[in-house]
Design a protein around this motif. Structure first.
Motif, mmCIF file in Angstrom:
data_model
loop_
_atom_site.group_PDB
_atom_site.id
_atom_site.type_symbol
_atom_site.label_atom_id
_atom_site.label_comp_id
_atom_site.label_asym_id
_atom_site.label_seq_id
_atom_site.Cartn_x
_atom_site.Cartn_y
_atom_site.Cartn_z
ATOM 1 N N ASN A 96 0.825 -1.216 0.000
ATOM 2 C CA ASN A 96 0.000 0.000 0.000
ATOM 3 C C ASN A 96 0.856 1.262 0.000
ATOM 4 O O ASN A 96 0.527 2.243 -0.665
ATOM 5 C CB ASN A 96 -0.956 -0.006 1.196
ATOM 6 N N THR A 97 1.944 1.230 0.746
ATOM 7 C CA THR A 97 2.861 2.373 0.765
ATOM 8 C C THR A 97 3.475 2.586 -0.613
ATOM 9 O O THR A 97 3.574 3.721 -1.088
ATOM 10 C CB THR A 97 3.954 2.186 1.828
ATOM 11 N N ALA A 98 3.887 1.496 -1.244
ATOM 12 C CA ALA A 98 4.465 1.596 -2.585
ATOM 13 C C ALA A 98 3.477 2.269 -3.539
ATOM 14 O O ALA A 98 3.841 3.199 -4.263
ATOM 15 C CB ALA A 98 4.860 0.215 -3.101
ATOM 16 N N ARG A 99 2.246 1.822 -3.517
ATOM 17 C CA ARG A 99 1.227 2.411 -4.403
ATOM 18 C C ARG A 99 1.033 3.897 -4.112
ATOM 19 O O ARG A 99 0.914 4.704 -5.029
ATOM 20 C CB ARG A 99 -0.094 1.669 -4.246
ATOM 21 N N SER A 100 1.005 4.241 -2.819
ATOM 22 C CA SER A 100 0.784 5.651 -2.472
ATOM 23 C C SER A 100 1.953 6.531 -2.907
ATOM 24 O O SER A 100 1.776 7.726 -3.127
ATOM 25 C CB SER A 100 0.525 5.802 -0.970
ATOM 26 N N LEU A 101 3.140 5.938 -3.039
ATOM 27 C CA LEU A 101 4.318 6.684 -3.492
ATOM 28 C C LEU A 101 4.477 6.636 -5.019
ATOM 29 O O LEU A 101 5.409 7.229 -5.561
ATOM 30 C CB LEU A 101 5.582 6.124 -2.829
ATOM 31 N N GLY A 102 3.587 5.888 -5.682
ATOM 32 C CA GLY A 102 3.655 5.807 -7.139
ATOM 33 C C GLY A 102 4.529 4.690 -7.665
ATOM 34 O O GLY A 102 5.039 4.767 -8.785
ATOM 35 N N TYR A 103 4.695 3.617 -6.878
ATOM 36 C CA TYR A 103 5.524 2.472 -7.262
ATOM 37 C C TYR A 103 4.705 1.196 -7.234
ATOM 38 O O TYR A 103 3.692 1.103 -6.548
ATOM 39 C CB TYR A 103 6.707 2.301 -6.305
ATOM 40 N N GLU A 104 5.203 0.214 -7.962
ATOM 41 C CA GLU A 104 4.674 -1.145 -7.894
ATOM 42 C C GLU A 104 5.658 -1.957 -7.064
ATOM 43 O O GLU A 104 6.855 -1.965 -7.346
ATOM 44 C CB GLU A 104 4.543 -1.743 -9.296
ATOM 45 N N LEU A 105 5.164 -2.629 -6.024
ATOM 46 C CA LEU A 105 6.044 -3.415 -5.167
ATOM 47 C C LEU A 105 6.312 -4.763 -5.814
ATOM 48 O O LEU A 105 5.387 -5.510 -6.133
ATOM 49 C CB LEU A 105 5.417 -3.611 -3.785
ATOM 50 N N GLY A 106 7.578 -5.063 -6.029
ATOM 51 C CA GLY A 106 7.986 -6.367 -6.534
ATOM 52 C C GLY A 106 8.116 -7.322 -5.359
ATOM 53 O O GLY A 106 7.282 -7.328 -4.454
ATOM 54 N N ALA A 107 9.165 -8.062 -5.304
ATOM 55 C CA ALA A 107 9.401 -9.026 -4.231
ATOM 56 C C ALA A 107 9.662 -8.318 -2.909
ATOM 57 O O ALA A 107 10.156 -7.191 -2.870
ATOM 58 C CB ALA A 107 10.593 -9.910 -4.577
ATOM 59 N N VAL A 108 9.318 -9.023 -1.836
ATOM 60 C CA VAL A 108 9.684 -8.575 -0.494
ATOM 61 C C VAL A 108 10.774 -9.525 -0.009
ATOM 62 O O VAL A 108 10.559 -10.736 0.078
ATOM 63 C CB VAL A 108 8.469 -8.596 0.463
ATOM 64 N N PHE A 109 11.938 -8.992 0.258
ATOM 65 C CA PHE A 109 13.064 -9.795 0.718
ATOM 66 C C PHE A 109 12.935 -9.975 2.223
ATOM 67 O O PHE A 109 12.847 -8.994 2.959
ATOM 68 C CB PHE A 109 14.389 -9.127 0.335
ATOM 69 N N ARG A 110 12.936 -11.227 2.667
ATOM 70 C CA ARG A 110 12.712 -11.569 4.069
ATOM 71 C C ARG A 110 14.020 -12.053 4.679
ATOM 72 O O ARG A 110 14.633 -12.992 4.189
ATOM 73 C CB ARG A 110 11.661 -12.676 4.172
ATOM 74 N N GLU A 111 14.429 -11.380 5.747
ATOM 75 C CA GLU A 111 15.674 -11.719 6.441
ATOM 76 C C GLU A 111 15.352 -12.633 7.617
ATOM 77 O O GLU A 111 14.675 -12.221 8.554
ATOM 78 C CB GLU A 111 16.334 -10.437 6.943
ATOM 79 N N PRO A 112 15.815 -13.874 7.576
ATOM 80 C CA PRO A 112 15.598 -14.757 8.728
ATOM 81 C C PRO A 112 16.522 -14.371 9.881
ATOM 82 O O PRO A 112 17.550 -13.736 9.679
ATOM 83 C CB PRO A 112 15.946 -16.147 8.190
ATOM 84 N N ALA A 113 16.158 -14.753 11.091
ATOM 85 C CA ALA A 113 17.012 -14.497 12.256
ATOM 86 C C ALA A 113 18.041 -15.614 12.343
ATOM 87 O O ALA A 113 17.781 -16.720 11.896
ATOM 88 C CB ALA A 113 16.155 -14.468 13.514
ATOM 89 N N PRO A 114 19.180 -15.418 12.916
ATOM 90 C CA PRO A 114 19.755 -14.138 13.322
ATOM 91 C C PRO A 114 20.513 -13.492 12.169
ATOM 92 O O PRO A 114 20.895 -14.166 11.224
ATOM 93 C CB PRO A 114 20.718 -14.543 14.435
ATOM 94 N N GLN A 115 20.736 -12.195 12.295
ATOM 95 C CA GLN A 115 21.510 -11.462 11.294
ATOM 96 C C GLN A 115 22.906 -11.211 11.857
ATOM 97 O O GLN A 115 23.180 -10.171 12.390
ATOM 98 C CB GLN A 115 20.862 -10.111 10.948
ATOM 99 N N ASN A 116 23.768 -12.213 11.741
ATOM 100 C CA ASN A 116 25.102 -12.071 12.327
ATOM 101 C C ASN A 116 26.199 -11.989 11.268
ATOM 102 O O ASN A 116 27.363 -11.970 11.593
ATOM 103 C CB ASN A 116 25.391 -13.202 13.314
ATOM 104 N N ALA A 117 25.818 -11.955 9.995
ATOM 105 C CA ALA A 117 26.814 -11.816 8.933
ATOM 106 C C ALA A 117 27.195 -10.346 8.789
ATOM 107 O O ALA A 117 26.471 -9.464 9.238
ATOM 108 C CB ALA A 117 26.232 -12.334 7.615
#
Length: 105
Positions: free
Chosen positions: A29-50
């Motif tokens: 919805n935010t993407a649309r309101s800003l005038g963009y089409e949202l492609g993929a959503v990248f999901r970061e699994p836990a933990p982020q230690n890299a």
């Protein structure tokens, strides 16, 4: 009319089980309101230690490949990792020419 492409980024450790779909809807919805089409959503699994989180690296590469210059995330999803938020924002800017829009939780 074809809208420019944006990508999403979410950290699974900050989402509850029922929050996942609603969070992606909020990004869309935010993407649309800003005038963009949202492609993929990248999901970061836990933990982020890299040094750089793996899904974040994939996000940067995809932004470069698709010439997408906007990433939409929830506030706080690029914070409190092994690498600081400013480094992540700089990597997105320098490597992909992308800026980040953070959505209030």
């Amino acid at each position: 009319m074809v809208l420019p492409l944006a990508y999403g980024y979410l950290r699974d450790d900050l989402l509850g089980d029922c929050d996942s779909d609603s969070s992606e809807d909020r990004l869309r919805n935010t993407a649309r309101s800003l005038g963009y089409e949202l492609g993929a959503v990248f999901r970061e699994p836990a933990p982020q230690n890299a040094m750089l989180p793996p899904a974040f690296v994939d996000l940067v590469q995809e932004c470069r490949r698709a010439a997408a210059h906007v990433v939409i995330t929830l506030r706080g999803h690029m914070s409190d990792m092994a690498v600081c938020r400013m480094v992540l924002l700089t990597v997105l800017d320098v490597r992909a020419g992308a800026t980040v829009h953070e959505v209030e939780v």
